[in-house]
Write a protein that holds these residues in place. Structure first.
Motif, PDB file in Angstrom:
ATOM      1  N   TYR A  54      40.389  35.064  51.586  1.00 22.16           N
ATOM      2  CA  TYR A  54      39.930  33.945  50.765  1.00 22.16           C
ATOM      3  C   TYR A  54      40.906  32.766  50.858  1.00 22.16           C
ATOM      4  N   SER A  55      40.422  31.592  50.468  1.00 23.57           N
ATOM      5  CA  SER A  55      41.269  30.409  50.340  1.00 23.57           C
ATOM      6  C   SER A  55      41.736  30.281  48.901  1.00 23.57           C
ATOM      7  N   MET A  56      42.941  29.772  48.727  1.00 24.76           N
ATOM      8  CA  MET A  56      43.451  29.522  47.382  1.00 24.76           C
ATOM      9  C   MET A  56      42.700  28.342  46.765  1.00 24.76           C
ATOM     10  N   PRO A  57      42.576  28.314  45.446  1.00 18.46           N
ATOM     11  CA  PRO A  57      41.881  27.191  44.791  1.00 18.46           C
ATOM     12  C   PRO A  57      42.656  25.894  44.988  1.00 18.46           C
ATOM     13  N   LEU A  58      41.982  24.808  44.724  1.00 18.32           N
ATOM     14  CA  LEU A  58      42.573  23.483  44.910  1.00 18.32           C
ATOM     15  C   LEU A  58      43.227  22.985  43.632  1.00 18.32           C
ATOM     16  N   ALA A  59      43.653  23.894  42.794  1.00 15.18           N
ATOM     17  CA  ALA A  59      44.212  23.549  41.484  1.00 15.18           C
ATOM     18  C   ALA A  59      45.391  24.469  41.189  1.00 15.18           C
ATOM     19  N   LYS A  60      46.180  24.097  40.196  1.00 15.66           N
ATOM     20  CA  LYS A  60      47.234  24.959  39.665  1.00 15.66           C
ATOM     21  C   LYS A  60      46.641  26.345  39.400  1.00 15.66           C
ATOM     22  N   ASN A  61      47.345  27.418  39.833  1.00  9.74           N
ATOM     23  CA  ASN A  61      46.668  28.719  39.852  1.00  9.74           C
ATOM     24  C   ASN A  61      47.617  29.874  39.551  1.00  9.74           C
ATOM     25  N   ALA A  62      47.132  30.841  38.763  1.00  8.98           N
ATOM     26  CA  ALA A  62      47.859  32.086  38.504  1.00  8.98           C
ATOM     27  C   ALA A  62      46.896  33.262  38.553  1.00  8.98           C
ATOM     28  N   ALA A  63      45.835  33.150  39.367  1.00  7.89           N
ATOM     29  CA  ALA A  63      44.798  34.188  39.435  1.00  7.89           C
ATOM     30  C   ALA A  63      44.797  34.830  40.815  1.00  7.89           C
ATOM     31  N   GLY A  64      45.025  36.140  40.866  1.00  7.40           N
ATOM     32  CA  GLY A  64      44.955  36.866  42.126  1.00  7.40           C
ATOM     33  C   GLY A  64      46.217  36.729  42.955  1.00  7.40           C
ATOM     34  N   TYR A  65      46.250  37.427  44.088  1.00 10.75           N
ATOM     35  CA  TYR A  65      47.398  37.372  44.983  1.00 10.75           C
ATOM     36  C   TYR A  65      47.417  36.043  45.732  1.00 10.75           C
ATOM     37  N   TYR A  66      48.611  35.474  45.870  1.00  7.06           N
ATOM     38  CA  TYR A  66      48.747  34.270  46.675  1.00  7.06           C
ATOM     39  C   TYR A  66      48.697  34.674  48.150  1.00  7.06           C
TER      40      TYR A  66
END
Length: 608
Positions: free
Chosen positions: A220-232
């Motif tokens: 998957y791609s990381m979201p385009l926002a500040k994020n603390a959900a799931g593995y980086y």
């Protein structure tokens, strides 16, 4: 079960009841608990015959609100007694780095840094030399600032914590330069930033025993926002970023190294108020104000990729600023803080000059409070709980709180002028501003900010007397730049249609608002949960995240599937099982405990 390992493992009894819950107020169960003080003791606990095959929940300060630290049977490893700073170094640029155990709290760390006082017993010669230089250096600080200062540094790393200053300095990820991680089988990984990168979506971890652990990374791609959900995960990513934000599900952090920054010479807080009309609501004016502030210099926060954040700006504005407002404005109880505007200064800012861009780059935090939040503060003040605080006039329907970091007084004055100009352009009045420069005034303003969540929790406590099963329902959603107004419109339309009581506050500079639904009964609670799921779908469709700072924990696993899809959650589970084959570490955090590795995705190209 047998309790061995030289008495390190203790049976759960009444004296340990507090360790069965965290700030989520969810209670769990466990059979035993340990409090290791060193890596050697941690290894003894992990390798104990009495814990063989049993689930292990990792805890720090238990300040989280997503129940990640709540045990579901088995054993608790509480890291709070591994709380020493063990060394220090400097780099060629004179930047300071601290080595520390994961159990030290943020408040303990900040006190040591500000007082320039550490217990250096046991430090090596290089660390002592760095400490001598540190004692002579300008004052430093650690930028990440979650609200709960009793959070441990290991817990902050585990959930990629942030806080209000993340607008300027990013999340904790960008301030961690090394980790030492113990796997469930006892092997130890030394992970240095910049030392080990994935090849596309294949990461090879180097273990302390000389072995190599190949890890196919999710697609998957990381979201385009500040994020603390799931593995980086990302193409060619730095190995250290996989463990930051992993919620204690992949390994146990034994020690870490963090980077310090030079503390800005001038810190000023201001609270800018907005009223309804003409033509715009108070909230619409506040949103436009934030947009104008951000457009002057762009969002300054470091991208959440592990890159080191920039040092605090210190460039002086080239404009001739007007005189700043009295430093005692808030302390004196007045609400005039027009920053000594002049017609020339206002016109300059309206033109979005280079000076405005230079000064607004010094914004460290942009926080928001809606009409209901301000009403709650008025009620708290009326009850006598906010002594010496100026009254908030009834006409104010929204507020934006700014924290300004600058290198000299001219920067600070220029920043205040820029903010006043943006207020006027948004339809507000720069006179509707409180400014706090002195320590006592800043403390009052920050107390006001923290009083809102405290008051909401008190309200829910009172409503529980009639309906004990309810709790507040708080979103942790963030959206990409350009989507904030749309997301706020979705919030407002659905809240109005539902008739629910709701207060909104949070990190508006990061497009990250906490929408707090305050139910009176279980019917309203169910309605609020449904709204939260709908908002999660909407935000993810925009490229946002379901958790920007609190993490998924055990309470938000359904939202992780909304964000990434079941197939990619399965890839996360497969990644976990590669390091924790029996799924013993923090089972139930992020996703339901897998029992067998799902089939890996054949593609290494990121998808959404």
């Amino acid at each position: 079960m047998a309790f061995d390992s030289n008495g390190l493992i203790r049976p759960i009894s009444n004296i340990y009841e507090g360790y069965l819950c965290d700030e989520s107020h969810v209670a769990g169960a466990a059979e035993s608990i340990s409090f290791p003080r060193s890596e050697a003791e941690l290894a003894m606990v992990i390798g104990s015959d009495g814990l063989r095959g049993r689930p292990i929940t990792v805890q720090g300060g238990r300040t989280g609100i997503s129940a990640a630290a709540v045990p579901q049977g088995g054993h608790i490893i509480n890291m709070s007694r591994m709380d020493r700073v063990t060394g220090m170094r400097t780099d060629s640029a004179g930047k300071f780095y601290l080595r520390l155990q994961p159990g030290i709290t943020l408040s303990q760390l900040n006190a040591c840094i500000s007082q320039k006082s550490f217990d250096i017993s046991g430090w090596d010669a290089g660390s002592q030399a760095a400490y001598a230089a540190f004692r002579q250096s300008p004052v430093q600080f650690f930028a990440p600032d979650p609200t709960e200062a009793s959070a441990t540094l290991g817990g902050m790393a585990a959930c990629n914590a942030s806080g209000s200053l993340s607008y300027r300095y990013g999340s904790v990820r960008g301030h961690i330069s090394a980790l030492r991680v113990m796997l469930i089988d006892g092997r130890v990984l030394d992970v240095q930033r910049g030392a080990n990168f994935a090849a596309g979506r294949l990461l090879r971890l180097k273990a302390g025993d000389g072995g190599c652990i190949p890890l196919p990374l999710p697609g998957y791609s990381m979201p385009l926002a500040k994020n603390a959900a799931g593995y980086y995960v990302d193409d060619d990513m730095d190995a250290i970023d996989l463990f930051i934000g992993s919620g204690g599900t992949l390994g146990l952090i034994c020690s870490m190294e963090i980077a310090l920054l030079r503390r800005p010479a001038h810190v000023c807080d201001s609270m800018c108020f907005f009223s309804d009309g003409p033509g715009r609501s108070a909230e619409e004016k506040a949103l436009l104000f934030v947009s104008l502030l951000r457009s002057c210099a762009g969002s300054p926060a470091a991208a959440d990729t592990g890159a080191s954040p920039a040092s605090p700006a210190s460039a002086a504005t080239t404009a001739s600023p007007a005189s700043p407002a009295s430093a005692g404005a808030l302390a004196a109880g007045t609400s005039s803080a027009s920053a000594g505007r002049s017609t020339t200064a206002a016109a300059t800012i309206s033109g979005r000059s280079t000076a405005a861009a230079a000064t607004t780059a010094n914004l460290a935090a942009i926080e928001y409070f809606d009409a209901r939040s301000l009403e709650i503060l008025r009620l708290k003040a009326a009850a006598g709980a906010l002594p010496d605080m100026p009254a908030i006039p009834e006409r104010y329907g929204a507020a934006v709180c700014l924290e300004l970091h600058s290198g000299n007084p001219d920067d600070e004055a220029g920043l205040l002028i820029a903010a006043c100009g943006c207020m006027e352009d948004a339809g507000g009045d720069a006179d509707d501003t409180w400014i706090a420069r002195e320590a006592s005034a800043k403390a009052k303003l920050r107390m006001l900010r923290h009083a809102i969540p405290e008051s909401v929790n008190e309200m829910i406590g009172q409503r529980r007397q009639a309906s004990p099963a309810i709790s507040k329902i708080a979103s942790d959603i963030a959206v990409p730049d350009g989507q904030l107004e749309r997301m706020v419109g979705i919030y407002r339309a659905s809240i109005a249609a539902s008739g629910l009581d709701c207060a909104v506050w949070g990190h508006i500079g990061d497009n990250h608002l906490h929408v707090n639904i305050l139910p009176h009964d279980m019917g309203e609670f169910a309605k609020g949960k449904q709204l939260l799921a709908e908002w999660a779908h909407e935000a993810c469709a925009m490229g946002g995240t379901v958790s920007a700072e609190h993490g998924i924990g055990k309470l938000k696993t359904e939202y992780l599937a909304i964000m990434y899809g079941e197939a990619h959650v399965g890839e996360m589970a497969a990644l976990k099982l590669a390091l924790d084959p029996e799924c013993r570490l923090s089972p139930g955090v992020m996703f339901a405990a897998p029992t067998a590795a799902p089939a890996a995705s054949p593609s290494v190209a990121p998808t959404r």
